[in-house]
Scaffold this motif. Structure first.
Motif, PDB file in Angstrom:
ATOM      1  N   SER A  17       0.830  -1.211   0.000  1.00  0.00           N
ATOM      2  CA  SER A  17       0.000   0.000   0.000  1.00  0.00           C
ATOM      3  C   SER A  17       0.857   1.250   0.000  1.00  0.00           C
ATOM      4  N   ASP A  18       1.875   1.278   0.845  1.00  0.00           N
ATOM      5  CA  ASP A  18       2.706   2.471   0.923  1.00  0.00           C
ATOM      6  C   ASP A  18       3.525   2.649  -0.342  1.00  0.00           C
ATOM      7  N   LEU A  19       4.027   1.553  -0.904  1.00  0.00           N
ATOM      8  CA  LEU A  19       4.802   1.682  -2.126  1.00  0.00           C
ATOM      9  C   LEU A  19       3.916   2.168  -3.273  1.00  0.00           C
ATOM     10  N   THR A  20       2.663   1.675  -3.326  1.00  0.00           N
ATOM     11  CA  THR A  20       1.729   2.148  -4.351  1.00  0.00           C
ATOM     12  C   THR A  20       1.537   3.654  -4.237  1.00  0.00           C
ATOM     13  N   LEU A  21       1.335   4.128  -3.016  1.00  0.00           N
ATOM     14  CA  LEU A  21       1.108   5.550  -2.783  1.00  0.00           C
ATOM     15  C   LEU A  21       2.340   6.376  -3.124  1.00  0.00           C
ATOM     16  N   ARG A  22       3.509   5.950  -2.686  1.00  0.00           N
ATOM     17  CA  ARG A  22       4.729   6.736  -2.919  1.00  0.00           C
ATOM     18  C   ARG A  22       5.127   6.723  -4.392  1.00  0.00           C
ATOM     19  N   LEU A  23       4.931   5.592  -5.075  1.00  0.00           N
ATOM     20  CA  LEU A  23       5.201   5.550  -6.510  1.00  0.00           C
ATOM     21  C   LEU A  23       4.232   6.469  -7.254  1.00  0.00           C
ATOM     22  N   GLY A  24       2.952   6.430  -6.867  1.00  0.00           N
ATOM     23  CA  GLY A  24       1.978   7.321  -7.493  1.00  0.00           C
ATOM     24  C   GLY A  24       2.341   8.778  -7.301  1.00  0.00           C
ATOM     25  N   ALA A  25       2.796   9.127  -6.091  1.00  0.00           N
ATOM     26  CA  ALA A  25       3.193  10.508  -5.820  1.00  0.00           C
ATOM     27  C   ALA A  25       4.399  10.906  -6.671  1.00  0.00           C
ATOM     28  N   ALA A  26       5.367  10.015  -6.800  1.00  0.00           N
ATOM     29  CA  ALA A  26       6.554  10.315  -7.596  1.00  0.00           C
ATOM     30  C   ALA A  26       6.197  10.510  -9.069  1.00  0.00           C
ATOM     31  N   LEU A  27       5.229   9.734  -9.571  1.00  0.00           N
ATOM     32  CA  LEU A  27       4.779   9.918 -10.955  1.00  0.00           C
ATOM     33  C   LEU A  27       4.049  11.246 -11.114  1.00  0.00           C
ATOM     34  N   VAL A  34      13.130  10.279  -0.539  1.00  0.00           N
ATOM     35  CA  VAL A  34      12.446  10.906  -1.676  1.00  0.00           C
ATOM     36  C   VAL A  34      13.115  10.497  -2.984  1.00  0.00           C
ATOM     37  N   ALA A  35      14.433  10.516  -3.008  1.00  0.00           N
ATOM     38  CA  ALA A  35      15.171  10.167  -4.227  1.00  0.00           C
ATOM     39  C   ALA A  35      14.913   8.729  -4.650  1.00  0.00           C
ATOM     40  N   SER A  36      14.754   7.818  -3.683  1.00  0.00           N
ATOM     41  CA  SER A  36      14.550   6.408  -4.038  1.00  0.00           C
ATOM     42  C   SER A  36      13.235   6.209  -4.790  1.00  0.00           C
ATOM     43  N   PHE A  37      12.182   6.911  -4.383  1.00  0.00           N
ATOM     44  CA  PHE A  37      10.907   6.760  -5.083  1.00  0.00           C
ATOM     45  C   PHE A  37      10.906   7.493  -6.422  1.00  0.00           C
ATOM     46  N   GLU A  38      11.659   8.583  -6.511  1.00  0.00           N
ATOM     47  CA  GLU A  38      11.767   9.258  -7.799  1.00  0.00           C
ATOM     48  C   GLU A  38      12.519   8.383  -8.800  1.00  0.00           C
ATOM     49  N   LEU A  39      13.538   7.680  -8.330  1.00  0.00           N
ATOM     50  CA  LEU A  39      14.246   6.733  -9.193  1.00  0.00           C
ATOM     51  C   LEU A  39      13.342   5.563  -9.569  1.00  0.00           C
ATOM     52  N   LEU A  40      12.489   5.135  -8.630  1.00  0.00           N
ATOM     53  CA  LEU A  40      11.549   4.058  -8.935  1.00  0.00           C
ATOM     54  C   LEU A  40      10.573   4.497 -10.021  1.00  0.00           C
TER      55      LEU A  40
END
Length: 267
Positions: free
Chosen positions: A18-28, A251-257
Motif C-alpha cells: 500500500s505504501d509503495l503504491t502511494l509513494r510511486l503514485g506521488a513520484a509519478l 524521496v530520491a529512491s521513489f523518484e528513481l523508482l
C-alpha cells in the motif's frame, strides 16, 4: 485513451504494497503525470494514508459499490482528490476502500464477476496517465479482478523467505491462470524489493535470491527501510512532510523508482 493500469501484488502480507503504491503514485505525479490510485484491499491502508476517512454519517461511494453495480464507467463517481496540501497531489485521485469491500468475495461464483473492475474502470480513466491498483495479500477474487483489469503486474517483496515465496506464487498464478481471467496479455512488469534492511547479511543473501529468481524483472532501486518512510505512513502525510532521518535519500529512491516505471513501460 485509457490509462496504463498496474496491479501491485504479493501473496504475502506485510511487504508494504500500500505504501509503495502511494509513494510511486506521488513520484509519478511530481513528473506531471495524472495518477489514479485504486484501493482494492478491504483494510483500506492506501485510502487512509492518502488522507481519506470513511464517514458513517455521510457515507461515500467507494470501490465496493462501484464493483457491485457492475456498470461500465461507474468508477467516475468514486474518484476523490488525494487530501494532501502539495502541488502534485492535484494530479492524484483516489478510489477509496473500506471493510465493506470484503462483501465482494461472496460474488466470486457469479458469471463474469472477475471482469467487474475492468468494466467499472472502462471510460473512467481516460483522463489519467496511470492507474495503480493496490491488491490484498491473496490470489483470490479481488486480486483476480485486478489482474483482469490490469495491463501489468508489479510484485512487491521484502528480502525474506515468506515474501519471496509469495512473489513466486504470483508469478506461477499468472502463468497458469491468466487465460482463465481473460488476461492473456497480462505480464509481470517488475519486482520491487521494499523495506530492505541495509547492512544485514541475511538481507543481502535474500536479495541475491530475489535477483536469481526474477533476473531482469527486479527493479532498481531497492527501497531501503527508513524511519521517515514509516513516519509518513503512520501520519498519513506526503513523504516530504514527514519527520525522520534520511528524507532526501527516501524521496530520491521513489523518484528513481518512478524513472524505472516509465522506462520499463515505454519499452
Amino acid at each position: 485513451m485509457a490509462a496504463r493500469r498496474t496491479a501491485v501484488i504479493n501473496n504475502r502480507g506485510g511487504v508494504g504494497k500500500s505504501d509503495l503504491t502511494l509513494r510511486l503514485g506521488a513520484a509519478l505525479a511530481k513528473r506531471g503525470r495524472k495518477v489514479g490510485l485504486v484501493d482494492f484491499d478491504p483494510q483500506g491502508n492506501l485510502s487512509r494514508r492518502a488522507g481519506w476517512v470513511y464517514n458513517e454519517a455521510q457515507p461515500q461511494i467507494t470501490v465496493s459499490e462501484a464493483v457491485q453495480s457492475d456498470r461500465v464507467g461507474s468508477m467516475r463517481q468514486v474518484w476523490t482528490p488525494v487530501q494532501w496540501k502539495t502541488e502534485y497531489a492535484q494530479r492524484m485521485v483516489l478510489a477509496p476502500a473500506w471493510l465493506e469491500l470484503e462483501n465482494r468475495y461472496a460474488e466470486a461464483g457469479l458469471p463474469g464477476s472477475h471482469l467487474r473492475l475492468a468494466r467499472v474502470l472502462q471510460g473512467a480513466d481516460e483522463d489519467l496517465d496511470d492507474v495503480l491498483i493496490d491488491c490484498p495479500p491473496s490470489l483470490f477474487h479481488l486480486t483476480q479482478m485486478a489482474m483482469s483489469a490490469a495491463d501489468g503486474v508489479l510484485i512487491v517483496t521484502r528480502a525474506e523467505i515468506d515474501s519471496i515465496l509469495g512473489a513466486k506464487r504470483v508469478r506461477t498464478f499468472i502463468g497458469e491462470k491468466a487465460h482463465a481471467l481473460h488476461a492473456d496479455d497480462l505480464r509481470i512488469d517488475g519486482v520491487v524489493v521494499n523495506d530492505y534492511e541495509q547492512g544485514k547479511p541475511r538481507q543481502r543473501q535474500q536479495l541475491a535470491s530475489v535477483r536469481r529468481l526474477f533476473g531482469d524483472l527486479v527493479w532498481d532501486p531497492v527501497i531501503a527501510r527508513r524511519e521517515v518512510i514509516a513516519n509518513a505512513a503512520n501520519d498519513f502525510v506526503p513523504l516530504e512532510d514527514a519527520k525522520g532521518s534520511q528524507l532526501t535519500q527516501a524521496v530520491a529512491s521513489f523518484e528513481l523508482l518512478a524513472d524505472t516505471y516509465e522506462k520499463r513501460n515505454a519499452a
